[in-house]
Enzyme design. Sequence first.
Site, short mmCIF file in Angstrom:
data_model
loop_
_atom_site.label_atom_id
_atom_site.label_comp_id
_atom_site.label_asym_id
_atom_site.label_seq_id
_atom_site.Cartn_x
_atom_site.Cartn_y
_atom_site.Cartn_z
CD1 TRP A 69 0.10 -1.03 3.31
CD2 TRP A 69 0.37 1.18 3.15
NE1 TRP A 69 0.81 -0.62 4.40
CE2 TRP A 69 0.99 0.73 4.33
CE3 TRP A 69 0.41 2.54 2.86
CZ2 TRP A 69 1.65 1.59 5.21
CZ3 TRP A 69 1.07 3.40 3.72
CH2 TRP A 69 1.68 2.92 4.88
CG ASN A 70 5.00 1.38 1.44
OD1 ASN A 70 4.73 0.25 1.04
ND2 ASN A 70 6.23 1.81 1.58
CE LYS A 79 -3.59 -9.65 -3.51
NZ LYS A 79 -3.37 -8.50 -2.60
N GLY A 81 7.26 -6.12 -0.45
CA GLY A 81 6.51 -6.31 0.78
C GLY A 81 7.37 -6.94 1.85
N GLY A 82 6.73 -7.66 2.76
CA GLY A 82 7.40 -8.23 3.91
C GLY A 82 7.97 -9.61 3.64
CD GLU A 116 11.87 -2.88 -2.27
OE1 GLU A 116 12.16 -3.00 -1.05
OE2 GLU A 116 11.03 -2.09 -2.70
CG LEU A 117 11.76 -9.27 0.43
CD1 LEU A 117 12.22 -10.58 1.04
CD2 LEU A 117 10.31 -9.35 -0.01
CB CYS A 168 11.18 -0.84 2.16
SG CYS A 168 11.50 0.01 0.60
CD GLU A 192 10.61 -3.39 7.33
OE1 GLU A 192 10.78 -2.54 6.43
OE2 GLU A 192 10.24 -4.55 7.09
#
Length: 488
Positions: free
Chosen positions: A149-150, A173, A226-227, A248-249, A282, A380
């Site tokens: 979302w960010n 998505k 994301g995570g 990309e975490l 992130c 995090e």
Amino acid sequence: MDAFKLYIDGQFVTGAASFTSLNPATAEPWATIAGAEQQETDRAVEAAARAFTSEAWRALTASARGKLLLRLADLIERDAARLARIETLDTGKIIRETQAQIAYVAEYYRYYAGMADKMEGATLSIDKPDMETWVRREPVGVVAAIIPWNSQLFLSAVKIGPAIAAGCTLVVKAAEVAPAPLLALAELIDEAGFPPGVINVITGFAEQCGARLTAHPLIDHIAFTGGAETARHIIRGSAENLASTSLELGGKSPFIVFADADLESAANAQVAAIFSASGQSCVAGSRLLVEASIKEAFIERLVSKVRSIVIGCPQQPETQFGPLCTLRQKQNIEQVVSRTLEQGAKLIIGHEPVHKPGFYYPPTILDCSSVPAAESVVQELFGPVLSVLTFSGEADALRLANGTEYGLAAGVFTQNLTRAHRITRQLRSGVVWLNTYRAVSPLAPFGGYGKSGFGREGGTDAALEYTTTKTVWLRTSDEPIDDPFIMR
């Protein structure tokens, strides 16, 4: 309330599910969202697969694909104010940040538009006299692009742009949290004239939508931001279709300040590094590593700057700091900070109630010098919490900086050029900012090491993520091929 639909095969459609999105600044509903379940997810993937093999897409030249991206960039620029308003309402990010970021997003599409007709292959100097051999770069296929979302318009641009430039088709998505900006972007994708099915935009919950998408047999590549825990589920799901992945975490980025640094510049950068977007980034510089001899002076500067931050409604231009995106995130941060204080950290500023409706949590600084393994130091938080550690000397700074499972970004402030080079070589981070922070460009690769994922977004590296190579052999001799059963 505003209403947002899914975009599948060139049509705006309702989903089997629907849910309400909350305005983080008020905790009140503001939009209804159509949600995809298995049926809509399958339709989107099948549409992308048909589009990938369709004559309409195959016949489109690389230059023509680039022109579609240029058109999309122009439309984003035209509607930047509306998109910024939607992102602020849905995520709580302050309007001055969403406006600036969306204005720059158009440049990413322009960059990849220019790259579309520059995907070059190679001719090989092969070791066989009667052969011409060359390598072609071809699109990898159907891409599942999963966006948090960010900063979702930015994080979708670094996937959609290179994927289209390479000739792929996509199912994008959006997160089930605050997906409205991406669903609004679908309107511009439609207006830009992409053939039906080339870009599909959906949202939905993990089991009904996300898990189905990543394990779908027609998906060839998964690009995820994301995570780490979600990434593990994606990798397990990709065992079903053997799709390639780029991840990309998260990060727990060190912000290193040496005694010889320009302290005013470093303090301004540190405030931006951790408190921009309410820390929901992130690359947030969430671990301050400050040389012991300047700790007190530097912290004093930080506290002074934090006290002047204007906390308020994210839609007001004077606001500098807005709410967190969800109540759950606010509660998690409160709990982690409380446990960190119980573990022996000292509260410097923050961690008090913000007397406003919505999901506000204040800028917070914790002195964790005596507890370097405290929870806020290693986990995090995705929020406005800065954990302070001290070091003495380069070796100690590197030990602390690299003492994490993450390796996305790092900041180093020093006026010693040779030290900057030494530190850069030894930091285990995909991005290192020297005497600056949070600088990005479509020309520059972005990604991390370790628990921060693999693959790169941005630059030419990103475009190559969406291609595969084909080796072509041409026999140039007019003589018949020898009988394979006669040995010479």
